[in-house]
Design a protein around this motif. Structure first.
Motif, short mmCIF file in Angstrom:
data_model
loop_
_atom_site.label_atom_id
_atom_site.label_comp_id
_atom_site.label_asym_id
_atom_site.label_seq_id
_atom_site.Cartn_x
_atom_site.Cartn_y
_atom_site.Cartn_z
N PRO A 128 -5.77 51.04 -21.65
CA PRO A 128 -6.96 50.62 -20.84
C PRO A 128 -6.46 49.65 -19.86
N GLY A 129 -6.84 49.84 -18.61
CA GLY A 129 -6.54 49.22 -17.61
C GLY A 129 -5.55 49.82 -16.18
N VAL A 130 -4.90 51.25 -16.59
CA VAL A 130 -4.11 51.81 -15.88
C VAL A 130 -4.63 52.27 -14.68
N THR A 131 -5.74 52.98 -14.98
CA THR A 131 -6.50 53.49 -13.78
C THR A 131 -6.91 52.41 -12.80
N GLU A 132 -7.43 51.64 -13.14
CA GLU A 132 -7.82 50.50 -12.02
C GLU A 132 -6.93 49.54 -11.63
N GLU A 133 -5.60 49.20 -12.49
CA GLU A 133 -4.47 48.29 -12.06
C GLU A 133 -3.54 48.90 -11.51
N ILE A 134 -3.11 50.28 -11.69
CA ILE A 134 -1.88 50.90 -11.24
C ILE A 134 -2.29 52.19 -10.37
N CYS A 135 -3.31 52.87 -10.78
CA CYS A 135 -3.60 53.97 -10.04
C CYS A 135 -4.28 53.82 -8.67
N ILE A 136 -5.31 53.00 -8.87
CA ILE A 136 -6.15 52.72 -7.51
C ILE A 136 -5.34 52.13 -6.54
N PRO A 137 -4.28 51.00 -6.60
CA PRO A 137 -3.73 50.43 -5.59
C PRO A 137 -2.75 51.51 -5.15
N ILE A 138 -2.24 52.40 -6.05
CA ILE A 138 -1.30 53.54 -5.32
C ILE A 138 -2.16 54.24 -4.50
N LEU A 139 -3.07 54.67 -4.91
CA LEU A 139 -4.12 55.53 -4.17
C LEU A 139 -4.43 54.98 -2.75
N GLU A 140 -4.96 53.50 -2.80
CA GLU A 140 -4.89 52.80 -1.49
C GLU A 140 -3.82 52.68 -0.79
N LYS A 141 -2.79 52.36 -1.13
CA LYS A 141 -1.45 52.38 -0.36
C LYS A 141 -1.16 53.72 0.41
N GLU A 142 -1.02 54.66 -0.44
CA GLU A 142 -0.83 56.05 0.25
C GLU A 142 -1.72 56.65 1.19
N GLY A 144 -4.34 54.70 2.80
CA GLY A 144 -4.56 53.71 3.90
C GLY A 144 -6.36 53.28 3.64
N MET A 145 -6.73 53.83 2.53
CA MET A 145 -8.28 53.86 2.42
C MET A 145 -8.42 52.60 1.54
N LYS A 146 -9.56 52.40 1.31
CA LYS A 146 -10.30 51.34 0.41
C LYS A 146 -11.11 51.88 -0.82
N CYS A 147 -10.44 51.84 -1.92
CA CYS A 147 -11.35 52.30 -3.07
C CYS A 147 -12.84 51.70 -3.09
N GLY A 148 -13.75 52.44 -3.27
CA GLY A 148 -15.34 51.84 -3.53
C GLY A 148 -16.20 51.96 -2.12
N ARG A 149 -15.25 51.99 -0.95
CA ARG A 149 -15.77 52.28 0.43
C ARG A 149 -15.47 53.51 0.70
N ASP A 150 -14.09 54.02 0.74
CA ASP A 150 -13.85 55.16 1.32
C ASP A 150 -13.68 56.39 0.40
N PHE A 151 -13.39 56.21 -1.15
CA PHE A 151 -13.22 56.93 -1.96
C PHE A 151 -13.77 56.34 -3.51
N LYS A 152 -13.93 57.07 -4.31
CA LYS A 152 -14.40 56.67 -5.74
C LYS A 152 -13.43 57.08 -6.76
#
Length: 439
Positions: A128-142, A144-152
């Motif tokens: 519990p926590g990997v998706t939001e704490e590890i995966c989302i930051p990687i998606l945002e960094k690579e 250049g978009m913001k999760c919740g605003r540009d993708f879900k």
């Protein structure tokens, strides 16, 4: 028109990242309802799929040949999709800590090719926590978009049971979760296209992650209990199988059996949960105890083999041992985290000579991953003992004549049979004079 409607009308595509035992059935299932891109970094695997060959045996060659899913190892093709499913393995390191490199890598690749307005769903088993704490930051960094605003983002744990032809993707209730109500609704509707059993909407991504990781932890603990009972009853000279058969006549007795516990789920997932617990200051007692029991079963089998060799007047050093079965479970070609390797390593440690056969396992994979050279059954002969390690359907048909072809030409009382899952008739072989043992 929302994303679900675009997928339904084929104006938006679904991409599946990872084409193994989980990703391939998902790709094929969705391809009957939508346009699907199946992506994997393994070019050789992708080429097999393009040729209509299913190395997993999960859906079969004919289904692969007919599917409309587009298989590729070109990551730029992901840019054409708007609904992404990440189904890559999540193994453990040698020290039993989570190895998140596959899911990290998949997130990096996807992030670099993520289109605005996309929904990303992780299926890989994690704590519990990997998706939001590890995966989302990687998606945002690579991206250049913001999760919740540009993708879900959401999470929907895989529940596919490799080799199981009864419990399939479509008839197992699918847990789904999303970062908000909008993403949850879209994810639930998309999966409902292929899962006839329906979906269960988890209250949060972490709840969905936790639900998955405890499913296999529960099975692991129950099997560990059976293995411990086997150890106890063997010391009492009581047949464990007979005890479980008698106890199983009670309506609420849980019908588990002793055995080797490997694979990419049951033998791995508990470590993800205990790792996270230790990060939070809690050291698991029950879960890790069960893991220790199950991890030691290969050594336990070999110890009992050696005792039976001595009982059968067979010299232990350089004794030849046939091992039938190398995959992590029956009727499945998957050798990932197979615990049969523990038996092989223990045999070599005691200077016994193993010869391994398996009708389903891939020889190239066994050689690459374990340094094991699988033999054809007809190549195995003149052995002192036979270990039936995996109860493939093919082995359920084994008779006395089949087994005797493997043994040296010696009296039955000099032949040792180790039947891990108890697929042979114990009474029959003991009456014939074989030295027989099972968990």
């Amino acid at each position: 028109m929302d994303l679900y409607e675009k997928i339904l009308s084929r104006k938006a595509k679904i991409a599946v990242i990872g084409l193994g035992y989980v990703g391939m059935p998902i790709s094929v299932a969705f391809a009957s309802k939508a346009d699907v891109i199946g992506f994997d970094i393994n070019e050789d695997k992708v080429e097999l799929y393009k040729k209509g060959i299913d190395p997993t045996n999960e859906v079969g060659n004919e289904v692969i040949k007919k599917t409309t899913a587009e298989f590729t190892s070109d990551q730029k093709k992901l840019r054409e999709a708007s609904f992404h499913i990440v189904a890559v393995p999540t193994p453990v390191n040698a020290d039993h800590t989570p190895d998140l490199r596959p899911v990290d890598s998949a997130s990096q690749i996807l992030g670099r090719n993520l289109a605005e307005g996309s929904v990303v769903v992780y299926e890989s088993t994690v704590y519990p926590g990997v998706t939001e704490e590890i995966c989302i930051p990687i998606l945002e960094k690579e991206s250049g978009m913001k999760c919740g605003r540009d993708f879900k983002v959401g999470y929907s744990p895989e529940r596919i049971n490799p080799g199981d032809k009864v419990h399939r993707l479509e008839n197992i209730i699918k847990i789904v979760s999303g970062m908000d109500e909008e993403s949850l609704d879209i994810i639930a509707r998309v999966y409902s296209l292929i899962v006839s059993a329906g979906v269960h909407k988890a209250e949060s991504i972490k709840i969905a992650e936790a639900a998955k990781v405890i499913e296999n932890s529960q099975r692991d603990i129950n099997i560990a209990f059976m293995n411990e009972l086997s150890i106890i009853f063997n010391r009492m000279n009581i047949d464990t199988s007979a005890v479980l058969k008698a106890a199983g006549t009670k309506w609420n007795f849980l019908k588990f059996t002793p055995g080797l516990v490997g694979g990419h789920c049951i033998g791995v997932d508990p470590y993800y949960l205990t790792y996270r617990a230790e990060q939070l200051g809690y050291h698991s007692q029950i879960i890790l105890s069960g893991r220790r029991i199950n991890d030691d079963m290969g050594e336990y089998v070999v110890e009992n083999l050696i005792k039976r060799l001595i009982k059968a007047d067979v010299p232990v050093k350089n004794a030849r041992i046939a091992i039938l079965g190398f995959t992590f479970k029956e009727n499945c070609p998957d050798t990932r985290n197979t615990r049969v390797i523990d038996i092989i390593n223990a045999l070599r440690e005691y200077e016994l000579i193993p010869a391994i056969a398996d009708p389903l396992a891939n020889n190239a994979e066994a050689r690459r991953e374990y340094g094991i050279e699988l033999k054809k059954p007809e190549e195995i002969m003149d052995v002192d003992a036979v270990i039936i390690a995996v109860n493939h359907d093919e082995y359920l048909k084994l008779g006395k004549d089949d087994l005797d072809k493997l043994f040296k030409k010696v009296p039955n009382n000099n032949k040792v049979l180790i039947d891990i899952k108890g697929i042979l008739n114990r009474t029959e072989y003991e009456q014939l004079g074989y030295t027989y043992w099972r968990l």
